[in-house]
Scaffold this active site. Structure first.
Site, PDB file in Angstrom:
ATOM      1  N   SER A 189      39.707  32.225  33.199  1.00  0.00           N
ATOM      2  CA  SER A 189      40.857  31.292  33.317  1.00  0.00           C
ATOM      3  C   SER A 189      40.314  29.914  33.861  1.00  0.00           C
ATOM      4  O   SER A 189      39.222  29.722  34.542  1.00  0.00           O
ATOM      5  CB  SER A 189      41.738  31.496  34.673  1.00  0.00           C
ATOM      6  OG  SER A 189      42.380  32.878  34.412  1.00  0.00           O
TER       7      SER A 189
ATOM      8  N   HIS B  36      41.209  43.174  32.820  1.00  0.00           N
ATOM      9  CA  HIS B  36      40.992  43.148  34.171  1.00  0.00           C
ATOM     10  C   HIS B  36      41.495  44.400  34.647  1.00  0.00           C
ATOM     11  O   HIS B  36      42.390  45.146  34.141  1.00  0.00           O
ATOM     12  CB  HIS B  36      42.106  42.024  34.758  1.00  0.00           C
ATOM     13  CG  HIS B  36      41.556  40.482  34.715  1.00  0.00           C
ATOM     14  ND1 HIS B  36      41.925  39.928  33.555  1.00  0.00           N
ATOM     15  CD2 HIS B  36      40.997  39.616  35.397  1.00  0.00           C
ATOM     16  CE1 HIS B  36      41.647  38.731  33.678  1.00  0.00           C
ATOM     17  NE2 HIS B  36      40.782  38.521  34.665  1.00  0.00           N
TER      18      HIS B  36
ATOM     19  N   ALA C 151      38.062  32.144  37.472  1.00  0.00           N
ATOM     20  CA  ALA C 151      38.879  31.294  38.451  1.00  0.00           C
ATOM     21  C   ALA C 151      38.889  32.165  39.931  1.00  0.00           C
ATOM     22  O   ALA C 151      39.035  33.145  39.700  1.00  0.00           O
ATOM     23  CB  ALA C 151      40.397  31.094  37.825  1.00  0.00           C
TER      24      ALA C 151
ATOM     25  N   HIS D 206      50.181  32.190  40.064  1.00  0.00           N
ATOM     26  CA  HIS D 206      49.419  31.988  38.976  1.00  0.00           C
ATOM     27  C   HIS D 206      49.570  30.710  38.277  1.00  0.00           C
ATOM     28  O   HIS D 206      48.577  30.234  37.577  1.00  0.00           O
ATOM     29  CB  HIS D 206      49.796  33.291  38.195  1.00  0.00           C
ATOM     30  CG  HIS D 206      48.799  33.443  36.792  1.00  0.00           C
ATOM     31  ND1 HIS D 206      47.575  33.546  37.085  1.00  0.00           N
ATOM     32  CD2 HIS D 206      49.300  33.785  35.606  1.00  0.00           C
ATOM     33  CE1 HIS D 206      47.025  33.799  35.953  1.00  0.00           C
ATOM     34  NE2 HIS D 206      48.059  33.673  34.934  1.00  0.00           N
TER      35      HIS D 206
ATOM     36  N   MET E  26      39.260  38.301  41.021  1.00  0.00           N
ATOM     37  CA  MET E  26      39.711  39.671  40.611  1.00  0.00           C
ATOM     38  C   MET E  26      38.966  39.966  39.302  1.00  0.00           C
ATOM     39  O   MET E  26      39.360  41.111  38.705  1.00  0.00           O
ATOM     40  CB  MET E  26      41.319  39.488  40.221  1.00  0.00           C
ATOM     41  CG  MET E  26      41.830  39.170  41.513  1.00  0.00           C
ATOM     42  SD  MET E  26      43.853  39.049  40.985  1.00  0.00           S
ATOM     43  CE  MET E  26      44.379  38.451  42.497  1.00  0.00           C
ATOM     44  N   SER E  27      37.644  39.460  39.029  1.00  0.00           N
ATOM     45  CA  SER E  27      37.013  39.779  38.019  1.00  0.00           C
ATOM     46  C   SER E  27      35.389  39.780  38.300  1.00  0.00           C
ATOM     47  O   SER E  27      35.011  39.920  39.497  1.00  0.00           O
ATOM     48  CB  SER E  27      37.283  39.142  36.696  1.00  0.00           C
ATOM     49  OG  SER E  27      36.819  37.666  37.050  1.00  0.00           O
TER      50      SER E  27
ATOM     51  N   HIS F 152      44.774  33.944  28.593  1.00  0.00           N
ATOM     52  CA  HIS F 152      43.370  34.937  28.020  1.00  0.00           C
ATOM     53  C   HIS F 152      43.946  35.378  26.791  1.00  0.00           C
ATOM     54  O   HIS F 152      44.568  35.925  26.665  1.00  0.00           O
ATOM     55  CB  HIS F 152      43.056  36.064  28.994  1.00  0.00           C
ATOM     56  CG  HIS F 152      42.885  35.757  30.545  1.00  0.00           C
ATOM     57  ND1 HIS F 152      41.410  35.810  30.782  1.00  0.00           N
ATOM     58  CD2 HIS F 152      43.494  35.616  31.605  1.00  0.00           C
ATOM     59  CE1 HIS F 152      41.316  35.321  32.116  1.00  0.00           C
ATOM     60  NE2 HIS F 152      42.262  35.194  32.568  1.00  0.00           N
TER      61      HIS F 152
ATOM     62  N   TYR G  32      43.239  45.138  37.224  1.00  0.00           N
ATOM     63  CA  TYR G  32      44.383  45.146  37.812  1.00  0.00           C
ATOM     64  C   TYR G  32      45.487  45.426  36.756  1.00  0.00           C
ATOM     65  O   TYR G  32      46.688  45.555  36.831  1.00  0.00           O
ATOM     66  CB  TYR G  32      44.772  43.751  38.711  1.00  0.00           C
ATOM     67  CG  TYR G  32      44.740  42.460  37.766  1.00  0.00           C
ATOM     68  CD1 TYR G  32      45.820  42.053  36.754  1.00  0.00           C
ATOM     69  CD2 TYR G  32      43.784  41.444  38.039  1.00  0.00           C
ATOM     70  CE1 TYR G  32      45.529  41.017  36.054  1.00  0.00           C
ATOM     71  CE2 TYR G  32      43.702  40.376  37.549  1.00  0.00           C
ATOM     72  CZ  TYR G  32      44.637  40.096  36.439  1.00  0.00           C
ATOM     73  OH  TYR G  32      44.731  38.977  35.706  1.00  0.00           O
ATOM     74  N   GLU G  33      45.090  45.009  35.370  1.00  0.00           N
ATOM     75  CA  GLU G  33      45.945  45.490  34.276  1.00  0.00           C
ATOM     76  C   GLU G  33      46.246  46.934  34.164  1.00  0.00           C
ATOM     77  O   GLU G  33      47.278  47.253  33.360  1.00  0.00           O
ATOM     78  CB  GLU G  33      45.522  44.602  33.036  1.00  0.00           C
ATOM     79  CG  GLU G  33      45.590  43.262  32.978  1.00  0.00           C
ATOM     80  CD  GLU G  33      44.806  42.589  31.900  1.00  0.00           C
ATOM     81  OE1 GLU G  33      45.507  42.783  30.875  1.00  0.00           O
ATOM     82  OE2 GLU G  33      43.622  42.197  31.710  1.00  0.00           O
TER      83      GLU G  33
ATOM     84  N   ASN H 232      42.280  26.900  43.561  1.00  0.00           N
ATOM     85  CA  ASN H 232      42.987  27.003  44.772  1.00  0.00           C
ATOM     86  C   ASN H 232      42.363  27.409  45.909  1.00  0.00           C
ATOM     87  O   ASN H 232      41.276  27.907  45.877  1.00  0.00           O
ATOM     88  CB  ASN H 232      44.223  27.803  44.682  1.00  0.00           C
ATOM     89  CG  ASN H 232      43.807  29.387  44.428  1.00  0.00           C
ATOM     90  OD1 ASN H 232      43.328  29.824  43.429  1.00  0.00           O
ATOM     91  ND2 ASN H 232      43.941  30.190  45.554  1.00  0.00           N
TER      92      ASN H 232
HETATM   93  N1  HPA Z   1      42.781  34.983  44.982  1.00  0.00           N
HETATM   94  C1  HPA Z   1      42.107  36.004  44.163  1.00  0.00           C
HETATM   95  N2  HPA Z   1      42.041  35.774  42.948  1.00  0.00           N
HETATM   96  C2  HPA Z   1      42.022  34.486  42.534  1.00  0.00           C
HETATM   97  C3  HPA Z   1      42.637  33.186  43.377  1.00  0.00           C
HETATM   98  C4  HPA Z   1      42.772  33.783  44.797  1.00  0.00           C
HETATM   99  O1  HPA Z   1      43.193  32.932  45.595  1.00  0.00           O
HETATM  100  N3  HPA Z   1      42.646  32.170  42.717  1.00  0.00           N
HETATM  101  C5  HPA Z   1      42.209  32.548  41.463  1.00  0.00           C
HETATM  102  N4  HPA Z   1      41.899  33.847  41.389  1.00  0.00           N
END
Ligand code: HPA
Length: 276
Positions: A28, A81, A111, A244, A208-209, A59, A83-84, A232
């Site tokens: 991302s 991912h 990201a 998201h 998360m990756s 994606h 989590y998918e 963020n």
């Molecule tokens: N936490 C987990 N994964 C992320 C975040 C976050 O704050 N920002 C972008 N991916």
């Protein structure tokens, strides 16, 4: 090498005569780099054996061969991912395929949420190390023939490739941060208590990756570098809720910088002294 990797490699080789040694995984915030790519061939993951469908907005799920700033590259736009619901073999299949294709150096992008109090949204961080908090190791299970069972993780992120990222940052007029990336499985964002705990563990950013791909790439003998876009501040640090949409919007604001960084990196990598 798995049968599906062999079939995927054969299919990719039929697309183009390009044989890049550099692979890029666009997370991302980094998708805009594709606009700079001189595309020689592209193929949807859905047509590549063993590549799981990728389902997150932001994606696309396509593999590209082409030139970035004159350097041959293979680009994975979009990733599977954990989590998918994919298992770790699914999450890392694309990296094993790149290794089988002849890639020797891999740049992973993502990201991430900033944990380090000095970080601001829009910063970029070069990974110096990681903490695997996903609860599972991607090398668990039967070992691919010929690859090490117990893989050294002393230096996952290659200092020379990472130095090229910092040089790319300077060439783009940006000072890149450096730090430790902690990977969670997601998909919920973290609680403020988790973020306080992760800070104490030594994490500078959370996402998360990337970690499963980096571990598998090391098993395959690739040099790895990784770059996070801090989209963020992590939960509880700014006090505002995470979404998201916010992550995608922040990625969108810095997309030109992200693309420039990757272009400069590819250009530096293309100089004979900088690759193997
Ligand atoms: N936490 C987990 N994964 C992320 C975040 C976050 O704050 N920002 C972008 N991916």
């Amino acid at each position: 090498m798995s049968a599906s990797s062999i079939r995927a490699v054969a299919k990719i080789r039929r697309l183009s005569a390009l044989r890049p040694t550099l692979g890029l995984v666009l997370g991302s915030g980094f998708g805009h780099a594709l606009t700079d790519l001189e595309v020689a061939a592209r193929i949807s993951y859905s047509r590549l054996p063993g590549f799981p469908p990728v389902g997150v907005s932001g994606h696309a799920g396509e593999l590209f061969l082409g030139h970035l700033a004159g350097t041959p590259v293979v680009v994975l736009s979009g990733r599977a991912h954990f989590y998918e619901g994919h298992d770790m073999d699914g999450v890392t299949h694309a990296v094993r395929t790149l290794a089988a294709l002849g890639v020797r150096d891999l740049l992973l992008t993502n990201a991430a949420g900033g944990i380090n109090r000095r970080f601001r949204a829009g910063d970029f961080m070069v990974l110096t190390d990681h903490i695997n908090f996903m609860g599972v190791n991607p090398l668990r299970g039967p070992n691919p023939a010929g690859l090490p069972r117990f893989v050294d993780m002393t230096r996952v992120y290659d200092p020379d490739l990472s130095a090229l990222l910092h040089r790319a940052g300077r060439a783009s007029g940006f000072k890149l941060r450096r730090g430790v990336y902690l990977a969670v499985s997601g998909p919920s964002y973290e609680t403020p208590a988790e973020i306080r705990a992760f800070a104490r563990l030594g994490a500078d950013a959370v996402g998360m990756s990337t970690v499963p791909e980096a571990v598998v790439a090391r098993q395959c003998g690739l040099r790895v570098a990784a770059l996070s876009c801090i989209t963020n501040l992590a939960a509880g640090i700014s006090g505002s809720a995470l979404s998201h949409t916010e992550v995608l919007a922040a990625g969108n604001r810095v997309k030109l910088v992200a693309a420039r960084l990757l272009r400069e990196f590819a250009q530096l990598y293309g100089q004979p002294a900088n690759h193997r």
